[in-house]
Design a protein around this motif. Structure first.
Motif, mmCIF file in Angstrom:
data_model
loop_
_atom_site.group_PDB
_atom_site.id
_atom_site.type_symbol
_atom_site.label_atom_id
_atom_site.label_comp_id
_atom_site.label_asym_id
_atom_site.label_seq_id
_atom_site.Cartn_x
_atom_site.Cartn_y
_atom_site.Cartn_z
ATOM 1 N N TYR A 125 -58.439 -16.279 -2.660
ATOM 2 C CA TYR A 125 -57.064 -16.329 -2.272
ATOM 3 C C TYR A 125 -56.978 -15.963 -0.734
ATOM 4 C CZ TYR A 125 -52.261 -15.198 -1.814
ATOM 5 O OH TYR A 125 -51.017 -14.797 -1.478
ATOM 6 N N GLN A 126 -56.054 -16.729 0.097
ATOM 7 C CA GLN A 126 -55.534 -16.280 1.264
ATOM 8 C C GLN A 126 -54.028 -16.249 1.116
ATOM 9 O OE1 GLN A 126 -57.656 -18.578 4.098
ATOM 10 N NE2 GLN A 126 -59.724 -17.366 3.947
ATOM 11 N N ALA A 127 -53.618 -15.301 1.781
ATOM 12 C CA ALA A 127 -52.034 -15.190 2.012
ATOM 13 C C ALA A 127 -51.664 -16.261 2.759
ATOM 14 C CB ALA A 127 -51.578 -13.951 2.566
ATOM 15 N N GLU B 145 -45.406 -13.442 -3.585
ATOM 16 C CA GLU B 145 -46.645 -13.598 -2.845
ATOM 17 C C GLU B 145 -47.849 -13.205 -4.007
ATOM 18 O OE1 GLU B 145 -50.136 -12.463 -1.033
ATOM 19 O OE2 GLU B 145 -48.830 -10.916 -1.801
ATOM 20 N N ARG B 146 -47.446 -12.090 -4.535
ATOM 21 C CA ARG B 146 -48.346 -11.554 -5.523
ATOM 22 C C ARG B 146 -48.740 -12.538 -6.891
ATOM 23 N NH1 ARG B 146 -52.454 -9.327 -4.660
ATOM 24 N NH2 ARG B 146 -51.987 -10.999 -3.019
ATOM 25 N N ALA C 38 -51.075 -15.227 -5.660
ATOM 26 C CA ALA C 38 -52.533 -14.776 -5.885
ATOM 27 C C ALA C 38 -52.687 -14.753 -7.199
ATOM 28 C CB ALA C 38 -52.420 -13.245 -5.146
ATOM 29 N N TYR D 48 -43.068 -19.306 -3.344
ATOM 30 C CA TYR D 48 -43.135 -18.264 -2.356
ATOM 31 C C TYR D 48 -42.481 -18.746 -0.937
ATOM 32 C CZ TYR D 48 -45.123 -15.596 1.261
ATOM 33 O OH TYR D 48 -45.497 -14.687 2.458
#
Length: 469
Positions: A22-24, A292-293, A296, A371
């Motif tokens: 995962y990359q934000a 965002e979480r 992920a 998101y």
């Protein structure tokens, strides 16, 4: 040397995890909100200044009680605890599970069950006890991805809890100021009733003296009754606001009536509105953090599904004792052991595995879109509420001046009517204008405070910047 090579390969495999890391995602961050001018201040100072700026200790007490006793907040805390428990369970899945068991049985055998048939014992006893262990060797990261997903879900639940706290504080403050605004509107309506009662007395005196018409008196009575008709609605709204505040603080609807009945008015002074840069606002808003979480978590679940393309290895063992007599348990001849390596490879059902991977990938893309939409909605929400607050202040200023002018006009109209310079129609028009303007002024003052609370909610609390007043 061979043992060392096997251990090294096992360690290498255990360090890999299939599926995307995962990359934000990047987020759009304007340099500043168009409607904000900011000066730096510490977050703690901004928070204290915001609520203390209303100069209403009762409001602070009600907010504290809401955070301590609101049932919706307690439900949110329970959901967070549930996510924490699921994370603990996911972590435990990575380690061996150990179970203990014991049993005793006695069986009467039929002739055909004996060995040889018709001979042998009629009764058979069997006693056993032991420890069993099972351990899934997470060579391809299925369990680690599941733990990552649950960790992100826990963080999302924490962000949801923060969002709920901000929302409840905003609801409490809004309900409280709506109550004070309604009480002010009731006071204005009662003043208008008193004014129109005086006007009716003046009209009646002029009619009795032959200087007016019955038509004027009837119209004055109609205007008075119309103004009185607003009082029951306002009183009902006041009671409803009191009920709402009590429920938000975790109490029965009528619990705070005595406390809230005393009209303390709308705030005489307003605090400084805190405004961070757009990037800081996005980073502090819990709804953005939750989205965002969850992105992920969805990304990690792709790895969980992808791991089914590879074999699943399970190491199991048993250490126990089996005997035909309970006194022989745990003796040397009764000892039993077993070590086994199991392989489960669902890849053979390729279509089902591929469908799960595709579904996880679709969930991840949906979470990304959610998101991105949450970011844009947050920027829109903050910009809009800042603009509405500024325009509400401007409107309140104009209505303040308008109310002063309307009061002067109504007083002049009554004086001129008493002297016979104008008819009652002009007085009626002036008093109608005064009644409407007074009510609009109170509503606008309430709107300013509510708009300020709305900005506070958009900013998810008081950040480290403050808007110049």
């Amino acid at each position: 040397m061979r043992k060392f090579s096997v251990a090294a390969v096992t360690l290498l495999l255990s360090a890999c995890a299939v599926g995307p890391d995962y990359q934000a995602p990047p987020t759009p961050e304007p340099d500043a909100f168009n409607a904000a001018e900011t000066t730096a201040a510490s977050r703690e100072q901004a928070e204290q200044q915001f609520w203390a700026g209303f100069e209403d200790p009762l409001l602070g007490q009600l907010i504290d009680q809401t955070l301590a006793a609101n049932h919706s907040l307690q439900a949110g805390l329970a959901r967070y605890d549930r996510a924490a428990a699921l994370l603990y369970g996911a972590k435990r899945e990575q380690w061996p599970s150990i179970t203990a068991s014991a049993s005793g049985a006695e069986q009467q055998l039929a002739d055909v069950e004996r060995t040889p048939p018709g001979a042998g014992p009629e009764r058979v006893e069997r006693y056993q006890a032991g420890l069993a262990a099972n351990w899934e060797l997470d060579l391809f990261g299925r369990l680690r991805r599941a733990t990552q997903s649950q960790q992100a879900e826990l963080q999302a639940a924490g962000a949801d809890l923060g969002a709920l706290q901000v929302a409840l504080v905003g609801q409490l403050a809004s309900s409280y100021f709506e109550l004070r605004g309604l009480q002010q509107q009731l006071q204005v309506a009662e003043q208008n009733v008193a004014l129109q009662e005086e006007t009716l007395d003046i009209v009646s005196a002029r009619v009795d003296a032959g200087r007016g018409t019955e038509f004027d008196r009837v119209r004055a009575r109609s205007q008075l009754q119309r103004t009185r008709a607003a009082l029951p609605t306002l009183r009902a709204g006041i009671r409803a606001a009191m009920h709402r505040i009590a429920v938000l603080t975790g109490q029965p609807p009528a619990a705070l009536i005595a406390t809230l009945e005393r009209d303390t008015g709308l705030p005489g002074t307003l605090p400084v509105i805190p405004v961070d840069s757009p990037g800081d606002v996005l980073r502090r808003r819990p709804d953005i953090a939750a989205a965002e979480r969850r992105l992920a978590a969805a990304t990690a679940r792709i790895g969980v599904a992808t791991a089914d393309l590879f074999p699943r290895f399970t190491l199991s063992g048993l250490l126990g004792s089996v005997a035909a007599d309970s006194s022989d348990l745990f003796s040397g001849p009764a000892e039993t052991r077993r070590v086994a390596l199991g392989i489960d490879w669902t890849f053979l059902d390729h279509g089902k595995v591929k469908a799960r991977i595709d579904a996880a990938d679709a969930d991840s893309r949906a979470a990304l879109a959610d998101y991105q939409q949450a970011v844009l909605s947050a920027l829109e929400d903050t910009e809009t509420r800042l603009v509405r607050y500024q325009r509400a202040r401007q409107r309140a200023g104009h209505l303040e001046q308008a109310a002063e002018n309307a009061e002067q006009a109504a007083e002049l109209a009554r004086t001129r009517y008493e002297r016979g310079f104008i008819g009652y129609f002009e007085v009626l028009a002036a008093e109608q204008e005064l009644t409407a303007t007074r009510d609009a002024r109170v509503r606008s003052q309430t709107d300013v405070v509510l708009a300020m609370v709305a900005v506070y909610r958009a900013l998810a609390g008081a950040p480290t910047q403050q808007q110049d007043q």
